[in-house]
Design a protein around this motif. Structure first.
Motif, mmCIF file in Angstrom:
data_model
loop_
_atom_site.group_PDB
_atom_site.id
_atom_site.type_symbol
_atom_site.label_atom_id
_atom_site.label_comp_id
_atom_site.label_asym_id
_atom_site.label_seq_id
_atom_site.Cartn_x
_atom_site.Cartn_y
_atom_site.Cartn_z
ATOM 1 N N ASP A 63 4.909 -9.975 -48.671
ATOM 2 C CA ASP A 63 5.129 -10.098 -50.110
ATOM 3 C C ASP A 63 3.884 -9.649 -50.866
ATOM 4 O O ASP A 63 2.925 -10.405 -50.967
ATOM 5 N N GLU A 64 3.901 -8.450 -51.370
ATOM 6 C CA GLU A 64 2.770 -7.877 -52.108
ATOM 7 C C GLU A 64 1.436 -8.212 -51.440
ATOM 8 O O GLU A 64 0.549 -8.772 -52.083
ATOM 9 N N GLN A 88 2.207 -13.764 -50.460
ATOM 10 C CA GLN A 88 1.479 -13.107 -51.539
ATOM 11 C C GLN A 88 0.113 -13.758 -51.742
ATOM 12 O O GLN A 88 -0.877 -13.097 -51.975
ATOM 13 N N THR A 118 10.863 -10.914 -54.458
ATOM 14 C CA THR A 118 10.440 -12.080 -53.686
ATOM 15 C C THR A 118 11.651 -12.920 -53.291
ATOM 16 O O THR A 118 11.749 -13.403 -52.166
HETATM 17 MG MG LIG Z 1 7.233 -11.709 -56.279
#
Ligand SMILES: [Mg+2]
Ligand SMILES: Nc1ncnc2c1ncn2[C@@H]1O[C@H](COP(=O)(O)OP(=O)(O)OP(=O)(O)O)[C@@H](O)[C@H]1O
Lengths: 314, 362
Positions: free
Chosen positions: B161-162, B85, B46
Motif C-alpha cells: 500500500d503506497e 502504508q 486501499t
Molecule cells: Mg490509501
C-alpha cells in the motif's frame, strides 16, 4: 548594584553580558538567559511543590530521628524509632499486611480494569468519551459513602447475605464477608478502579492499530496478537496503573478502619495512632519513612518483574 | 509470468453504511504479475487491497486466491502478506525480531530462523541492522524492514500500500527499481497501490486505473498511456490535449472528424473498443505534436501562436493557441533544437503523425 542591560537590549536573548564585557553577571542578567527564563517560568509550581510535597517529607524525615519526651521533642539523633518500627512484631505484621493488601489491591484492580479499558479503547467506537464519562460517574459520590455502601453490601444483613438467603444457597448469614482483609481488598479495588482504567486506556489508545493488523498479517490469531503486541505495548500503562493504585493504598487508613475490623488494620492506622492519640510523632514518622522505603523497593521489584515479562513475550 | 490466475476478483463491492466506497469491481491478476492499482486519493485503492488481504470483508462479491475462495478467512489464514502504508514496524522489537515475527509461530528452530532472517535482511540490503530497535529507523529503512518482514513469509501474493510514498524522490526512484528487480527475481505476485502515475507506469506489468470506487481501465502501461479508455484516464496519466471537434463519425472500426484549425483527420478505432459517437473525445499527447523548424517540410502543417512557455531543463512545454480550437494545446519538445529559445508571442508551425490522435470516451 548597576543594571547590566537596559530595556533596549532585552531583544538579545543570548548570554548575559555582551562580548568583551568583563562586568560580573547580575541576577537580572542571569534571569535573561534561556536557563534563567526557564527557572523563572517554573518557579511558582516549583515553590508550590517544595512547600507542599517536599517540605512535609523533610519534617517527617527529621522527626523520625528524634525522641518524644512527653510534651516536648528531644532533638538528639537516634535510630531507636527505626529499631522499634522494624523489630516490634506488631508493626512488622501491620507492615506486611499493608504490603500484602496493597499489592493484592493493585493487581486485582488492574486485572479487572484492563478489560474495561481495552473494551473502551478497542470497541468504544465513537462513544469512547461517553464510556469514560460513565466510568467516572460512581466517583462523584464521596469516598466515605462508597466505603459505607460496601458495608451495606457485605454486611451481616447486607445485600449479598440476604440475596444468598433468598436463593436458599445459605441457611444463615455469612459473617466472613465483612471486617477482614478481603473486605478491605474488595472495597479498595472498587475505590481505585477509575484511577487504574485511565492510564490503561491511555496506553491502549496509543497503540497503532495497524500494528495489530500487521501481526494478523504475519499469521497471529487474536490471542497471540494480544500477548505479543497489545500487552507489551500497554506495559507502561499497566505499570503506571499498578503504582497509582499500590502506593496510596499502603497508606490508606479509612477503609481498613471502616470495613477491616480487627484483622484488617493496616500500618497507616498505627501511624495515625502515633501522630494522634499516642502522641509519639517520632515513632509515627519512623513508621511512615520505613513504609515509604519498603513500598519503593516493592514497586521497583514489580516494575523489573513486568519488564522482564515483557522481554519474555517477544 | 505464467497465465495462471492468482487473484480473481468478481463483482466486489464495499459499503460503509450507505456510502459505496468500492465497486462493483472485477479483475483477474495472473501469477507472477506486477499489478498496480492507480487512482486519485479516496478512489478505493486501499479498500480493495484490504479486501484482498482479508482486513475487511466485502459487502458483496467474491475474491479467490490461487483457486480458493477467501470468503470469511482472516488475514492470518491467507497466502498473502502486506507492506502497510505506515510500515507498521513493531516499535518494541528490533529489526531482526520484526523480520522473525511471523516465523516464530512456525517453530523452525533457532538456526533455520536466523538463517532466513539474515537472508531476508540481505535481500533488502539491511545486513547488520538486525539489533537496531524498530523505533530507531529512517523512513527508507522502515520500508525495507516491512518488505523483509513480509517476504520472509514466502507469500504467494505480496500486497503493497503506497510503500514508497513516504520516501524522498531520489530514494523513491531507487526503491522502484529495486522493488521491480526483487519481484522479477522471486517471481511472486505483487499488487501495488499507488497514486503516482510514473511509479505505476515504470514498475507494472498491468495497471488498473480507478476512479470513485470503480476500475476505469485495466491494461499494460503502454496501452493505458497510448490508448486511454476515457478522458478521465487520459487526464490522470500524463498530459493530454483534448481537441475541439466537429462532425465526428464512425464507420465500422474507422472514424473521421473535423478539428477546427487542424483539418479533417481519420483513423482506426483501436482494440475494437466500440465508441458512442455522441460521447467521444479526440485528444493528442503533448509529445506527439512536433515543431516544424524553418526549411523543414511537413504534412500536415498547423499554424499557431505561442502564448506561454515553461522550461523544465531537458524539455520545454509550449502553450500554443490555434485558431478554431477552444483551448490552447500543450506541446512538449526536447531542448536540443532550441525549443527553449522560441519567444512567447511568436508564430509557430506544428505537425503530427497521422496516427497520433486518440479517441476516447468522455
Ligand atoms: Mg490509501
Ligand atoms: N472505515 C471507513 N469508514 C467509512 N468510510 C471509509 C472507511 N475507509 C475508507 N472510507 C472511504 O472509502 C473511500 C475509499 O477509501 P480508500 O482508503 O480506499 O482510498 P484510497 O484510494 O486508498 O485513497 P488514498 O490514496 O488517499 O490512500 C474514501 O472515500 C474513504 O473516505
Amino acid at each position: 548594584m548597576k543594571f547590566q542591560g537596559t530595556l533596549g537590549d532585552t531583544h538579545q536573548d543570548g548570554k548575559a553580558g555582551g562580548q568583551g564585557r568583563t562586568a560580573p553577571p547580575t541576577i537580572q542578567a542571569a534571569l535573561r538567559t534561556e536557563t534563567g527564563k526557564g527557572w523563572l517560568t517554573i518557579s511558582p509550581p516549583l515553590l508550590y511543590a517544595f512547600l507542599l510535597l517536599i517540605g512535609p517529607i523533610l519534617v517527617i524525615f527529621a522527626n523520625s530521628f528524634w525522641t518524644q519526651d512527653y510534651l516536648t521533642i528531644d532533638r538528639t539523633f537516634t535510630l531507636a524509632n527505626y529499631k522499634a518500627a522494624l523489630s516490634e512484631p506488631i508493626y512488622r505484621d501491620l507492615l506486611l499486611r499493608s504490603l500484602q493488601v496493597s499489592v493484592s489491591v493493585s493487581i486485582v484492580t488492574v486485572v479487572l480494569a484492563f478489560p474495561v479499558a481495552w473494551f473502551v479503547s478497542f470497541r468504544g467506537g465513537r462513544y469512547k468519551g461517553l464510556w469514560l464519562f460513565i466510568i467516572t460517574v460512581p466517583f462523584w459520590s464521596g469516598y466515605l459513602l462508597r466505603i459505607l455502601s460496601w458495608k451495606v453490601i457485605l454486611g451481616y444483613n447486607g445485600v449479598i447475605n440476604t440475596g444468598l438467603l433468598h436463593l436458599g444457597i445459605i441457611s444463615e448469614p455469612l459473617d466472613t464477608l465483612l471486617y477482614n482483609t478481603t473486605a478491605v481488598i474488595i472495597t479498595l479495588a472498587h475505590s481505585w478502579a477509575a484511577f487504574a482504567i485511565l492510564p490503561l486506556f491511555v496506553s491502549l489508545e496509543k497503540i497503532d492499530r495497524t500494528l495489530l493488523e500487521a501481526a494478523a498479517d504475519l499469521g497471529d490469531g487474536p490471542v497471540r496478537r494480544f500477548m505479543r503486541i497489545t500487552l507489551p505495548l500497554a506495559m507502561p500503562g499497566i505499570i503506571a496503573a499498578l503504582m497509582i493504585v499500590m502506593i496510596p493504598t499502603v497508606g490508606d487508613y479509612v477503609t481498613p478502619k471502616l470495613v477491616g475490623g480487627k484483622d484488617g488494620v493496616m500500618i497507616a492506622n498505627a501511624i495515625q495512632v502515633q501522630f494522634g492519640k499516642a502522641a509519639n510523632w517520632p515513632l509515627g514518622a519512623a513508621l511512615a519513612v520505613s513504609t515509604m522505603v519498603i513500598v519503593a523497593v516493592v514497586s521497583g521489584a514489580m516494575v523489573l518483574l513486568l519488564l522482564g515479562f515483557r522481554r519474555l513475550m517477544k | 509470468m505464467t497465465n495462471e490466475t492468482m487473484i480473481g476478483i468478481t463483482d466486489v463491492e464495499k459499503h460503509y453504511g450507505s456510502f459505496r466506497a468500492l465497486g462493483p469491481v472485477s479483475a483477474e491478476i495472473a501469477a507472477g504479475e506486477f499489478f498496480s492499482l492507480l487512482g486519485p486519493s479516496g478512489c478505493g485503492k486501499t479498500t480493495l487491497l484490504r479486501l484482498i488481504g482479508g482486513f475487511d470483508d466485502p459487502t458483496s462479491g467474491a475474491i479467490m486466491i490461487s483457486g480458493m475462495s477467501m470468503a470469511g478467512l482472516p488475514p492470518n489464514k491467507r497466502p498473502t502478506n502486506m507492506v502497510f502504508q505506515s510500515y507498521a514496524i513493531f516499535p518494541h522489537l528490533n529489526v531482526a525480531e520484526n523480520v522473525a515475527y511471523g516465523l516464530k509461530r512456525m517453530r523452525l528452530g533457532r538456526e533455520e530462523e536466523s538463517r532466513r532472517v539474515d537472508a531476508a535482511l540481505a535481500q533488502v540490503e539491511l545486513t547488520g541492522l538486525g539489533p537496531r530497535m524498530g523505533d530507531q529507523l529512517s523512513g527508507g529503512q522502515r520500508q525495507r524492514v516491512a518488505l523483509a518482514r513480509a517476504l520472509v513469509m514466502r507469500p504467494k501474493v505480496l500486497l503493497l500500500d503506497e510503500p514508497l510514498s513516504a520516501l524522498d524522490k531520489k530514494l523513491r526512484e531507487q526503491m522502484q527499481v529495486e522493488l521491480r528487480h526483487l519481484q522479477r527475481q522471486i517471481g511472486i505476485t505483487f499488487v501495488l497501490v499507488t497514486h503516482d502515475q510514473y511509479e505505476a507506469l515504470g514498475m507494472s506489468d498491468r495497471i488498473a486505473v480507478m476512479f470513485a470506487g470503480r476500475i476505469a481501465q485495466i491494461a499494460s502501461p503502454r496501452e493505458i498511456y497510448q490508448n486511454p479508455a476515457s478522458r478521465q484516464v487520459a487526464d490522470f496519466l500524463g498530459g493530454m490535449n483534448f481537441m475541439t471537434c466537429r462532425d465526428f463519425r464512425t464507420q465500422g472500426a474507422e472514424y473521421s472528424a473535423l478539428l477546427p484549425g487542424l483539418g479533417t483527420i481519420a483513423g482506426k478505432l483501436d482494440n475494437g473498443r466500440g465508441i458512442d459517437p455522441d460521447n467521444a473525445t479526440i485528444g493528442i499527447r503533448p509529445e506527439r505534436l512536433r515543431i516544424v523548424w524553418d526549411g523543414e517540410t511537413a504534412d500536415p502543417k498547423i499554424v499557431g501562436k505561442v502564448i506561454d512557455r515553461h522550461y523544465y531543463g531537458e524539455i520545454t512545454n509550449l502553450l500554443v493557441s490555434i485558431e478554431g480550437q477552444e483551448n490552447p494545446v500543450s506541446v512538449v519538445e526536447t531542448n536540443d533544437f532550441g525549443a527553449d529559445d522560441i519567444p512567447v508571442g511568436s508564430s509557430i508551425t506544428l505537425t503530427h503523425d497521422r496516427d497520433a490522435f486518440v479517441v476516447m470516451e468522455g
